[in-house]
Design a protein around this motif. Structure first.
Motif, PDB file in Angstrom:
ATOM      1  N   SER A 135       0.826  -1.202   0.000  1.00 46.68           N
ATOM      2  CA  SER A 135       0.000   0.000   0.000  1.00 46.68           C
ATOM      3  C   SER A 135       0.861   1.252   0.000  1.00 46.68           C
ATOM      4  N   GLY A 136       1.950   1.237   0.749  1.00 43.31           N
ATOM      5  CA  GLY A 136       2.844   2.387   0.816  1.00 43.31           C
ATOM      6  C   GLY A 136       3.470   2.735  -0.513  1.00 43.31           C
ATOM      7  N   ASN A 137       3.622   1.734  -1.384  1.00 37.13           N
ATOM      8  CA  ASN A 137       4.171   2.004  -2.717  1.00 37.13           C
ATOM      9  C   ASN A 137       3.183   2.783  -3.577  1.00 37.13           C
ATOM     10  N   VAL A 138       1.887   2.554  -3.375  1.00 37.07           N
ATOM     11  CA  VAL A 138       0.859   3.261  -4.135  1.00 37.07           C
ATOM     12  C   VAL A 138       0.526   4.597  -3.481  1.00 37.07           C
ATOM     13  N   TRP A 139       0.493   4.617  -2.151  1.00 38.56           N
ATOM     14  CA  TRP A 139       0.119   5.804  -1.384  1.00 38.56           C
ATOM     15  C   TRP A 139       1.330   6.273  -0.571  1.00 38.56           C
ATOM     16  N   PRO A 140       2.269   6.952  -1.219  1.00 35.06           N
ATOM     17  CA  PRO A 140       3.497   7.332  -0.514  1.00 35.06           C
ATOM     18  C   PRO A 140       3.244   8.280   0.655  1.00 35.06           C
ATOM     19  N   ALA A 141       4.007   8.080   1.718  1.00 38.39           N
ATOM     20  CA  ALA A 141       3.903   8.945   2.888  1.00 38.39           C
ATOM     21  C   ALA A 141       4.388  10.353   2.545  1.00 38.39           C
ATOM     22  N   HIS A 142       3.948  11.322   3.313  1.00 34.09           N
ATOM     23  CA  HIS A 142       4.387  12.717   3.194  1.00 34.09           C
ATOM     24  C   HIS A 142       4.048  13.325   1.827  1.00 34.09           C
ATOM     25  N   HIS A 143       2.936  12.900   1.270  1.00 32.20           N
ATOM     26  CA  HIS A 143       2.446  13.468   0.016  1.00 32.20           C
ATOM     27  C   HIS A 143       1.100  14.125   0.261  1.00 32.20           C
ATOM     28  N   ARG A 144       0.653  14.852  -0.715  1.00 29.06           N
ATOM     29  CA  ARG A 144      -0.639  15.532  -0.662  1.00 29.06           C
ATOM     30  C   ARG A 144      -1.591  14.786  -1.593  1.00 29.06           C
ATOM     31  N   TYR A 145      -2.837  14.657  -1.161  1.00 26.42           N
ATOM     32  CA  TYR A 145      -3.814  13.863  -1.899  1.00 26.42           C
ATOM     33  C   TYR A 145      -5.114  14.643  -2.072  1.00 26.42           C
ATOM     34  N   ALA A 146      -5.714  14.481  -3.228  1.00 30.44           N
ATOM     35  CA  ALA A 146      -7.076  14.951  -3.481  1.00 30.44           C
ATOM     36  C   ALA A 146      -7.740  13.863  -4.310  1.00 30.44           C
ATOM     37  N   ALA A 147      -8.978  13.535  -3.968  1.00 28.69           N
ATOM     38  CA  ALA A 147      -9.676  12.464  -4.668  1.00 28.69           C
ATOM     39  C   ALA A 147     -11.116  12.873  -4.924  1.00 28.69           C
ATOM     40  N   ASP A 148     -11.709  12.228  -5.889  1.00 27.38           N
ATOM     41  CA  ASP A 148     -13.127  12.373  -6.149  1.00 27.38           C
ATOM     42  C   ASP A 148     -13.601  11.063  -6.757  1.00 27.38           C
ATOM     43  N   ILE A 172      -2.025  13.168  -6.701  1.00 23.99           N
ATOM     44  CA  ILE A 172      -1.027  12.898  -5.664  1.00 23.99           C
ATOM     45  C   ILE A 172       0.224  13.700  -6.006  1.00 23.99           C
ATOM     46  N   TRP A 173       0.688  14.505  -5.065  1.00 24.15           N
ATOM     47  CA  TRP A 173       1.864  15.339  -5.296  1.00 24.15           C
ATOM     48  C   TRP A 173       2.539  15.614  -3.970  1.00 24.15           C
ATOM     49  N   ASP A 174       3.723  16.199  -3.997  1.00 24.06           N
ATOM     50  CA  ASP A 174       4.445  16.398  -2.739  1.00 24.06           C
ATOM     51  C   ASP A 174       4.789  17.850  -2.426  1.00 24.06           C
ATOM     52  N   ASP A 175       4.657  18.741  -3.368  1.00 26.57           N
ATOM     53  CA  ASP A 175       5.047  20.133  -3.160  1.00 26.57           C
ATOM     54  C   ASP A 175       3.813  21.004  -2.904  1.00 26.57           C
ATOM     55  N   PRO A 176       3.701  21.612  -1.711  1.00 26.64           N
ATOM     56  CA  PRO A 176       2.540  22.467  -1.424  1.00 26.64           C
ATOM     57  C   PRO A 176       2.362  23.605  -2.434  1.00 26.64           C
ATOM     58  N   ALA A 177       3.422  24.022  -3.080  1.00 27.72           N
ATOM     59  CA  ALA A 177       3.312  25.080  -4.089  1.00 27.72           C
ATOM     60  C   ALA A 177       2.517  24.615  -5.309  1.00 27.72           C
ATOM     61  N   GLU A 178       2.312  23.309  -5.441  1.00 26.31           N
ATOM     62  CA  GLU A 178       1.579  22.744  -6.579  1.00 26.31           C
ATOM     63  C   GLU A 178       0.145  22.361  -6.224  1.00 26.31           C
ATOM     64  N   ASP A 179      -0.337  22.824  -5.062  1.00 27.64           N
ATOM     65  CA  ASP A 179      -1.706  22.500  -4.640  1.00 27.64           C
ATOM     66  C   ASP A 179      -2.735  22.923  -5.682  1.00 27.64           C
ATOM     67  N   ASP A 180      -2.677  24.171  -6.112  1.00 27.56           N
ATOM     68  CA  ASP A 180      -3.699  24.693  -7.026  1.00 27.56           C
ATOM     69  C   ASP A 180      -3.715  23.960  -8.359  1.00 27.56           C
ATOM     70  N   ILE A 181      -2.546  23.683  -8.913  1.00 28.58           N
ATOM     71  CA  ILE A 181      -2.510  23.030 -10.230  1.00 28.58           C
ATOM     72  C   ILE A 181      -3.020  21.590 -10.146  1.00 28.58           C
ATOM     73  N   ASN A 182      -2.712  20.896  -9.050  1.00 27.12           N
ATOM     74  CA  ASN A 182      -3.187  19.518  -8.907  1.00 27.12           C
ATOM     75  C   ASN A 182      -4.676  19.463  -8.578  1.00 27.12           C
ATOM     76  N   ALA A 183      -5.144  20.340  -7.710  1.00 28.05           N
ATOM     77  CA  ALA A 183      -6.581  20.398  -7.409  1.00 28.05           C
ATOM     78  C   ALA A 183      -7.358  20.797  -8.666  1.00 28.05           C
ATOM     79  N   GLY A 184      -6.816  21.712  -9.441  1.00 24.77           N
ATOM     80  CA  GLY A 184      -7.450  22.115 -10.690  1.00 24.77           C
ATOM     81  C   GLY A 184      -7.530  20.973 -11.683  1.00 24.77           C
ATOM     82  N   TRP A 185      -6.452  20.185 -11.748  1.00 23.85           N
ATOM     83  CA  TRP A 185      -6.460  19.014 -12.641  1.00 23.85           C
ATOM     84  C   TRP A 185      -7.563  18.047 -12.234  1.00 23.85           C
ATOM     85  N   LEU A 186      -7.708  17.793 -10.947  1.00 29.24           N
ATOM     86  CA  LEU A 186      -8.743  16.873 -10.491  1.00 29.24           C
ATOM     87  C   LEU A 186     -10.135  17.414 -10.836  1.00 29.24           C
TER      88      LEU A 186
END
Length: 157
Positions: A10-23, A84-98
């Motif tokens: 599971s850790g290989n799919v859901w890496p620790a210390h990352h940011r997640y958004a799902a729908d 799934i991403w790790d850099d808080p500076a990329e929150d908007d672009i990843n949330a927008g993609w979702l």
């Protein structure tokens, strides 16, 4: 399989210390229609860690089996895009993609799974996570158990 092996896999799919958004999206359009649209979205994902789950097990629509389920089965196909991403500076672009990804498949949808749906995306999301009968049942339970509406709830629409 041991629990440690399950956690490691599971850790290989859901890496620790990352940011997640799902729908989520239930659909009766079939996985082929959903995945063809979603494969285009995956090519545009800002993070190579993002993924889409698409369980292929059949869904039972047998009324006896569904009557007391904790959530409603709202289609024959089900997909869960994860940003799934790790850099808080990329929150908007990843949330927008979702959001963009979900907008592309939303017309094919019949509802959402309440446990991972983005209930902030639209006011109707919570209600669309249940069959009409189950939604009424939840409203009735809330009216009976919390008649003053003391507890905040997504059940208010």
């Amino acid at each position: 399989m041991s629990l440690n092996a399950l956690y490691e896999a599971s850790g290989n799919v859901w890496p620790a210390h990352h940011r997640y958004a799902a729908d989520t999206l239930w659909s009766d359009s079939g996985l082929g229609a959903l995945l063809s649209t979603l494969s285009d979205a995956m090519e545009r994902a800002p993070s190579d860690k993002s993924l889409i789950l698409a369980p292929v097990s059949p869904v039972s629509h047998h009324e006896e089996l569904l009557r007391d389920m904790a959530f409603s089965v709202l289609g024959s196909s089900y997909v869960v895009p994860y940003a799934i991403w790790d850099d808080p500076a990329e929150d908007d672009i990843n949330a927008g993609w979702l959001q963009e990804t979900m907008s592309a498949v939303e017309p094919l949808g019949t509802g959402h799974y309440i446990g991972e749906a983005d209930l902030t995306a639209r006011p109707t999301r919570a209600e669309r996570s249940y069959t009409p009968r189950d939604w009424r049942r939840l409203q009735e339970l809330r009216d009976r158990c919390d008649p003053e509406g003391i507890f905040h709830s997504y059940l208010t629409s």
